[in-house]
Enzyme design. Structure first.
Site, PDB file in Angstrom:
ATOM      1  N   HIS A  18      22.506 -15.539 -13.653  1.00  0.00           N
ATOM      2  CA  HIS A  18      21.079 -15.380 -12.685  1.00  0.00           C
ATOM      3  C   HIS A  18      20.157 -15.337 -13.761  1.00  0.00           C
ATOM      4  CE1 HIS A  18      22.105 -10.785 -14.246  1.00  0.00           C
ATOM      5  NE2 HIS A  18      21.486 -11.815 -15.169  1.00  0.00           N
ATOM      6  N   HIS A  21      20.059 -14.960 -17.648  1.00  0.00           N
ATOM      7  CA  HIS A  21      21.050 -15.737 -18.822  1.00  0.00           C
ATOM      8  C   HIS A  21      20.406 -16.449 -18.592  1.00  0.00           C
ATOM      9  CE1 HIS A  21      24.225 -13.409 -16.049  1.00  0.00           C
ATOM     10  NE2 HIS A  21      24.556 -12.548 -17.401  1.00  0.00           N
ATOM     11  N   CYS A 126      41.621  10.957 -20.045  1.00  0.00           N
ATOM     12  CA  CYS A 126      41.825  10.969 -18.736  1.00  0.00           C
ATOM     13  C   CYS A 126      42.383   9.110 -18.483  1.00  0.00           C
ATOM     14  CB  CYS A 126      40.120  10.893 -17.963  1.00  0.00           C
ATOM     15  SG  CYS A 126      40.385  10.570 -16.100  1.00  0.00           S
ATOM     16  N   CYS A 129      39.831   7.058 -15.666  1.00  0.00           N
ATOM     17  CA  CYS A 129      38.840   7.370 -15.853  1.00  0.00           C
ATOM     18  C   CYS A 129      39.209   5.926 -17.808  1.00  0.00           C
ATOM     19  CB  CYS A 129      37.697   7.796 -17.144  1.00  0.00           C
ATOM     20  SG  CYS A 129      37.395   9.092 -16.025  1.00  0.00           S
ATOM     21  N   CYS A 143      38.068  16.366 -16.550  1.00  0.00           N
ATOM     22  CA  CYS A 143      37.917  15.285 -16.929  1.00  0.00           C
ATOM     23  C   CYS A 143      36.469  15.259 -16.090  1.00  0.00           C
ATOM     24  CB  CYS A 143      37.993  14.096 -16.309  1.00  0.00           C
ATOM     25  SG  CYS A 143      37.162  12.199 -15.901  1.00  0.00           S
ATOM     26  N   HIS A 146      36.547  12.778 -12.999  1.00  0.00           N
ATOM     27  CA  HIS A 146      37.407  13.054 -12.175  1.00  0.00           C
ATOM     28  C   HIS A 146      38.053  14.671 -11.974  1.00  0.00           C
ATOM     29  CE1 HIS A 146      38.252   8.562 -13.215  1.00  0.00           C
ATOM     30  NE2 HIS A 146      38.611   8.865 -11.938  1.00  0.00           N
ATOM     31  N   LYS A 296      13.261 -12.148  -0.772  1.00  0.00           N
ATOM     32  CA  LYS A 296      13.566 -12.540   0.007  1.00  0.00           C
ATOM     33  C   LYS A 296      12.915 -13.305   1.271  1.00  0.00           C
ATOM     34  CE  LYS A 296      14.032  -8.008   2.623  1.00  0.00           C
ATOM     35  NZ  LYS A 296      14.537  -6.767   3.401  1.00  0.00           N
ATOM     36  N   LYS A 299      15.162 -11.859   6.208  1.00  0.00           N
ATOM     37  CA  LYS A 299      15.553 -10.565   5.972  1.00  0.00           C
ATOM     38  C   LYS A 299      16.545  -9.766   6.091  1.00  0.00           C
ATOM     39  CE  LYS A 299      10.593  -9.569   7.677  1.00  0.00           C
ATOM     40  NZ  LYS A 299      10.023  -9.446   9.215  1.00  0.00           N
TER      41      LYS A 299
END
Length: 651
Positions: A18, A21, A126, A129, A143, A146, A296, A299
């Site tokens: 993008h 970068h 966990c 995770c 956790c 979770h 943009k 729309k």
RNA sequence: GGCAAGGUAGCUCAGUUGGUCAGAGCGCGCGGUUCAUACCCGCGUUGUCGGGGGUUCAAAUCCCUCCCUUGCUACCA
């Protein structure tokens, strides 16, 4: 002859390139070109970061093997750079055999020196995770993500003894005031070193959990994790510490990063280099983010700023100029088409382009498109020459320090002065007076100054620079060009050589014709286009396919927001009361506070995942999830095209 | 909430160690010019230098305090 070696981060291969970068890499390319025509050996490198569990997961979802997956996305990055006219001298991949050797050699060396030890990772793991939690992080022993009791695992891993180098590094940064620049990031790094005792860095993962990585040379049951893999790519890119190339370039190494990965580069990396017996890099250069006003054009579509689209629409060199001129080193900058058009018209068309398009036809008319031989200077000429000396010297100093915006501004002082000089010297009047000696002098000073400017701009606008020079009858050879000498000399153009009769390199953009394509509303909301750090473990953008049966497990309902307030104990959360057509409204906690005020939520129709297991968020139970859509600049609520009764099923 | 960095003309920014420091470019207004891409050149316009307090003969520049913004961080099922 001084060398110059600059690195961009190696980009994590989970999303398309993008604006962020593109900016980093174009800046690196410009710096490389600058040092090249200043008369040194110069190179920059970039690459891709391809290991880690996130890549494994993304590959699985795409139904591919990690290696093949990484190949594909890496290629997408590699193929982009030539299209932006950036020419890295190497493109490193962390999955390459050369890199593997560099990493393993380095690890072995640090291991032999005693700075890597085998330790226990104090273990509340966990599985949801896929990570460990410390006692402090757990909420009531559960956790926090979770709300499940993590399993106690005493996983063993290897650690780098980073804490050992903390005091040394702090002193080093204090003494070397431009080691990290600009200053604001230097002080941030110092704050990190002063605020806390550095934890030793966990550098491995057991193969039982992760195989996609470089094996540790001293223990084949483990792979290297994250930083020893990613950062060492900077050494791989120039052949590794043993190579002759390394000896030439590493002593003048500089890194270029965005502000999000300051800590690994400013703290981890110097400690690693020290431990590995490799000298430190010279400078860490830190730039900010590009923010985006809502650009943009349609729309219905939220579109991310695509570097190629912009380059195609406005021209690659104009795009590069804009990026280098608009962002002030270290600070964030805003990208908008208005700003882009403003720069193009004011700087490129009105000032620089116009200078060329008025001077060359005069030279055609008054001296048959040949460089004239100058006569004696008047005060006007000596002023211009002095200004050229100053402007070019300033340009070089500033550009070399990554302050490209101010560098270009400095150069434009000369551009503007030349336009004034045309007015005050009035060549057309001299022509009428038959004052050819004076006329020749004026034209020569103009043309020679223009040549200098064109050369200065090669790092930023390679194509336009070559075109300008060629209009002045000069063939640019980057290998032999000497920008360094330009501040102190005047008179490189040789009288008699042919030049172009006209120039139209920087056409003005007609705002009226262009405005049809621009959005009416100008949302002032700002958000970084580049929220995810390079070289880091961010969430994969691509998700694999699912079966219809999986989709049907979702119970999504339309609902109406009856009440909304801020979460009493969190900055980013709103607590909503949503009518789903049930006996009582649902309480839903959602991370919307940064995008919507509580009042603005009232009465809104939202889409809710209704059968999500309830969980406590920051102390309050959330009985569902409000769906949103990401747009480049903010978050939008998912809703229906017309009002529907509460509880309507989404299918 | 914790840590860090910032708040100077409508916009983007300069302002080293306190004393022509209240500036530049863009934008805007008026005038001039015609070589040029309705461009260029000249002149002009706007600011209690975030608020308040303090130190000093003197502060945008030092100290305190408050407000706001941004980044990292915790909470975004």
């Amino acid at each position: 002859m001084k060398s110059f070696y600059l690195t961009t981060p190696i980009y994590y291969v989970n999303a398309k390139p993008h604006l962020g970068h593109a900016f980093t890499t174009i800046l690196a390319d410009s710096m490389m070109r600058f040092h090249k025509i200043m008369g040194g050996k110069s190179k920059f490198i970039t690459g891709t970061d391809e290991h880690g569990d996130k890549i494994v997961q993304a590959a699985e979802k795409a139904g591919k093997a990690p290696a093949g997956f990484a190949d594909e996305i890496s290629a997408e990055f590699r193929d982009l750079w030539p299209r932006l006219n950036t020419v890295p001298s190497n493109f490193v991949r962390t999955t390459s055999p050369e890199h593997k050797k560099v990493v393993q050699d380095f690890l072995q060396k640090v291991y032999d020196a005693g700075d890597i030890y085998f330790g226990e990772y104090g273990g509340h793991y966990c599985y949801g995770c896929e990570r460990f939690y410390t006692e402090k992080e757990l909420e009531n022993g559960l956790c926090p993500q979770h709300l499940q009791k993590p399993e106690y695992i005493s996983e063993k891993n290897y650690f780098f003894r980073m804490s050992k180098y903390q005091a040394w590094l702090k002193e080093y940064i204090q003494q070397n005031t431009d080691f990290i620049r600009p200053e604001r990031y230097r002080s941030e790094a110092l704050a990190m070193l002063e605020a806390e005792v550095l934890d030793d860095l966990c550098i491995s993962r057991p193969k039982s959990r992760l195989e996609w990585g470089i094996e540790l040379p001293f223990d084949s049951n483990f792979v290297c994790y994250v930083w020893f893999d990613a950062l060492l790519s900077y050494l791989t890119a120039i052949g590794g510490p043993q190579s002759s190339e390394f000896a030439v370039f590493w002593p003048n190494a500089q890194h270029l990063i965005a502000k999000d990965i300051l800590k690994p580069h400013a703290i981890f990396w110097p400690c690693m280099l020290k431990a590995g017996g490799v000298s430190l890099y010279n400078h860490l250069n830190v730039h900010g983010y590009w923010l985006v006003r809502d650009t943009k054009m349609s729309k219905s579509l939220g579109n991310v700023v695509s570097p190629l689209d912009i380059a195609e629409r406005f021209g690659l060199d104009a795009f590069r100029y804009f990026l280098m001129r608009e962002m002030h080193f270290g600070s964030d900058a805003s990208f908008s088409e208005d700003a882009m058009i403003g720069r193009i018209n004011a700087d490129l068309a009105n000032d620089l382009g116009n200078l060329f398009s008025r001077v060359l036809p005069m030279a055609a008319r008054y001296c048959e498109s040949k460089i004239p031989a100058p006569g004696p200077d008047t005060e006007l000429e000596s002023n211009i020459k002095q200004l050229a000396v100053d402007a070019i010297a300033n340009y070089q100093t500033l550009f070399g320090a990554f302050r490209t915006s101010h560098a270009l501004d400095a150069l434009w002082e000369l551009v503007r002065a030349l336009n004034k000089y045309v007015d005050s010297a009035a060549p057309w009047a001299l022509f009428k007076e038959n004052n050819s000696e004076r006329l020749n002098t004026v034209l020569y000073v103009l043309l020679e100054s223009m040549r200098k400017i064109a050369l200065c701009l090669w790092p930023v606008m390679p194509e336009k620079s070559s075109a300008m020079l060629s209009q002045l009858g000069v063939q640019l050879d980057p290998e032999t060009a000497c920008l360094a000498g330009e501040a102190g000399s005047f008179g490189l153009l040789s009288p008699g050589s042919a030049i172009a009769a006209a120039s139209n390199l920087f056409p003005r953009i007609d705002i009226k014709a262009d405005s049809d394509q621009k959005p009416e509303e100008k949302s002032p909301s700002k958000k970084a286009v580049v929220p995810k750090p390079e070289m880091s473990q961010s969430v994969p953008g691509a998700i694999g396919t699912i079966e219809f049966a999986d989709f049907r497990k979702l119970d999504m309902r339309s609902g109406t927001v009856l009440a909304c307030e801020r979460h009493p104990n969190a900055d980013k959360l709103l607590v909503l009361s949503v009518d789903l057509g049930e006996e009582s409204p649902r309480q839903i906690v959602s991370g919307l506070a940064e995008h919507f005020s509580p009042d603005s939520m009232l009465g809104r129709q939202v889409i809710v995942v209704a059968n999500l297991a309830p969980r406590k968020i920051r102390g309050l139970e959330s009985q569902g999830m409000v769906l949103t859509v990401e747009s480049p600049s903010k978050l939008e609520l998912l809703t229906t095209s017309a009002p529907t009764p509460p509880g309507g099923r989404v299918s």
